[in-house]
Design a protein around this motif. Structure first.
Motif, short mmCIF file in Angstrom:
data_model
loop_
_atom_site.label_atom_id
_atom_site.label_comp_id
_atom_site.label_asym_id
_atom_site.label_seq_id
_atom_site.Cartn_x
_atom_site.Cartn_y
_atom_site.Cartn_z
N PHE A 51 0.83 -1.21 0.00
CA PHE A 51 0.00 0.00 0.00
C PHE A 51 0.86 1.26 0.00
O PHE A 51 0.54 2.24 -0.67
N ARG A 52 1.95 1.23 0.77
CA ARG A 52 2.83 2.41 0.82
C ARG A 52 3.39 2.70 -0.57
O ARG A 52 3.37 3.86 -1.02
N ASN A 53 3.86 1.69 -1.24
CA ASN A 53 4.39 1.89 -2.60
C ASN A 53 3.29 2.36 -3.55
O ASN A 53 3.52 3.23 -4.39
N TYR A 54 2.10 1.80 -3.41
CA TYR A 54 0.98 2.21 -4.25
C TYR A 54 0.65 3.69 -4.04
O TYR A 54 0.33 4.41 -4.98
N ARG A 55 0.76 4.13 -2.79
CA ARG A 55 0.49 5.54 -2.46
C ARG A 55 1.70 6.43 -2.76
O ARG A 55 1.67 7.63 -2.52
N ARG A 56 2.77 5.83 -3.25
CA ARG A 56 4.01 6.54 -3.58
C ARG A 56 4.56 7.31 -2.37
O ARG A 56 4.96 8.47 -2.47
N MET A 57 4.59 6.59 -1.26
CA MET A 57 5.13 7.16 -0.03
C MET A 57 6.44 6.46 0.31
O MET A 57 6.59 5.26 0.06
N THR A 58 7.36 7.20 0.88
CA THR A 58 8.58 6.60 1.39
C THR A 58 8.30 6.04 2.78
O THR A 58 7.28 6.37 3.41
N VAL A 59 9.23 5.24 3.28
CA VAL A 59 9.09 4.73 4.64
C VAL A 59 9.05 5.89 5.62
O VAL A 59 8.23 5.91 6.54
N SER A 60 9.89 6.88 5.40
CA SER A 60 9.93 8.04 6.30
C SER A 60 8.62 8.82 6.27
O SER A 60 8.13 9.25 7.32
N GLU A 61 8.06 8.99 5.09
CA GLU A 61 6.79 9.74 4.98
C GLU A 61 5.66 9.02 5.70
O GLU A 61 4.88 9.64 6.43
N LEU A 62 5.57 7.70 5.51
CA LEU A 62 4.51 6.94 6.18
C LEU A 62 4.72 6.91 7.69
O LEU A 62 3.78 7.09 8.45
N ALA A 63 5.96 6.72 8.10
CA ALA A 63 6.25 6.71 9.54
C ALA A 63 5.85 8.03 10.18
O ALA A 63 5.21 8.04 11.24
N GLU A 64 6.20 9.12 9.54
CA GLU A 64 5.84 10.44 10.07
C GLU A 64 4.32 10.61 10.11
O GLU A 64 3.77 11.08 11.11
N ALA A 65 3.64 10.22 9.05
CA ALA A 65 2.18 10.36 9.00
C ALA A 65 1.50 9.50 10.06
O ALA A 65 0.44 9.88 10.59
N ALA A 66 2.10 8.36 10.39
CA ALA A 66 1.53 7.46 11.39
C ALA A 66 2.01 7.78 12.80
O ALA A 66 1.53 7.19 13.77
N GLY A 67 2.97 8.68 12.92
CA GLY A 67 3.48 9.06 14.24
C GLY A 67 4.36 8.00 14.88
O GLY A 67 4.35 7.83 16.10
N ILE A 68 5.10 7.26 14.05
CA ILE A 68 6.03 6.25 14.58
C ILE A 68 7.39 6.48 13.94
O ILE A 68 7.53 7.25 12.99
N SER A 69 8.39 5.80 14.47
CA SER A 69 9.74 5.96 13.93
C SER A 69 9.88 5.16 12.63
O SER A 69 9.22 4.14 12.43
N GLN A 70 10.78 5.62 11.80
CA GLN A 70 11.05 4.94 10.53
C GLN A 70 11.60 3.53 10.77
O GLN A 70 11.16 2.58 10.12
N PRO A 71 12.52 3.34 11.73
CA PRO A 71 13.00 1.97 11.98
C PRO A 71 11.88 1.03 12.45
O PRO A 71 11.85 -0.14 12.05
N TYR A 72 10.97 1.54 13.27
CA TYR A 72 9.86 0.71 13.75
C TYR A 72 8.97 0.30 12.57
O TYR A 72 8.58 -0.86 12.45
N LEU A 73 8.66 1.24 11.69
CA LEU A 73 7.85 0.92 10.51
C LEU A 73 8.57 -0.11 9.65
O LEU A 73 7.95 -1.06 9.16
N SER A 74 9.85 0.05 9.47
CA SER A 74 10.63 -0.93 8.68
C SER A 74 10.53 -2.32 9.28
O SER A 74 10.40 -3.31 8.56
N GLU A 75 10.60 -2.39 10.62
CA GLU A 75 10.50 -3.69 11.28
C GLU A 75 9.11 -4.30 11.10
O GLU A 75 8.98 -5.51 10.95
N ILE A 76 8.08 -3.46 11.09
CA ILE A 76 6.72 -3.96 10.86
C ILE A 76 6.60 -4.46 9.42
O ILE A 76 6.07 -5.54 9.16
#
Length: 117
Positions: free
Chosen positions: A63-88
């Motif tokens: 979904f993130r790729n479909y929305r053309r979002m980077t890991v950092s952009e999604l992490a910021e939008a979700a209010g979590i850290s980029q490393p945590y999102l990567s682990e998920i």
């Protein structure tokens, strides 16, 4: 459409049509309802994307790729850290329901779209 017969039974009017014509009528009504939802703004997804969702090991990443979002952009939008999102995304962590809800909101999808039984 084939032959349609009008009947009156016990004072009530009925219409008799073939099963094929009935199914065509129902299909048309369902298609109209779907098109009304699309016209009202409901999102549709391309078939290739839906296929990818069924085959992916990370629906969040898909979904993130479909929305053309980077890991950092999604992490910021979700209010979590980029490393945590990567682990998920990689399956190293599952993420709490609250975090998954925030990710779903940031991706503009339902939580059910991210979580597969």
């Amino acid at each position: 459409m084939g032959d349609i017969q009008k009947l009156t039974i016990d004072g009530k009017n009925y219409v008799l049509l073939s099963e094929e014509d009935y199914e065509d009528l129902v299909d048309g009504l369902r298609a109209d309802a779907i098109m009304a939802r699309v016209a009202a703004g409901e999102e549709t997804w391309p078939l290739e994307f839906v296929r990818e969702l069924t085959e992916t090991d990370s629906r969040i990443r898909t979904f993130r790729n479909y929305r053309r979002m980077t890991v950092s952009e999604l992490a910021e939008a979700a209010g979590i850290s980029q490393p945590y999102l990567s682990e998920i995304e990689t399956g190293k962590k599952t993420g709490s329901v609250d975090v998954l809800k925030r990710i779903a909101a940031a991706l503009k999808v339902d939580l059910d779209d991210l979580v597969v039984d």
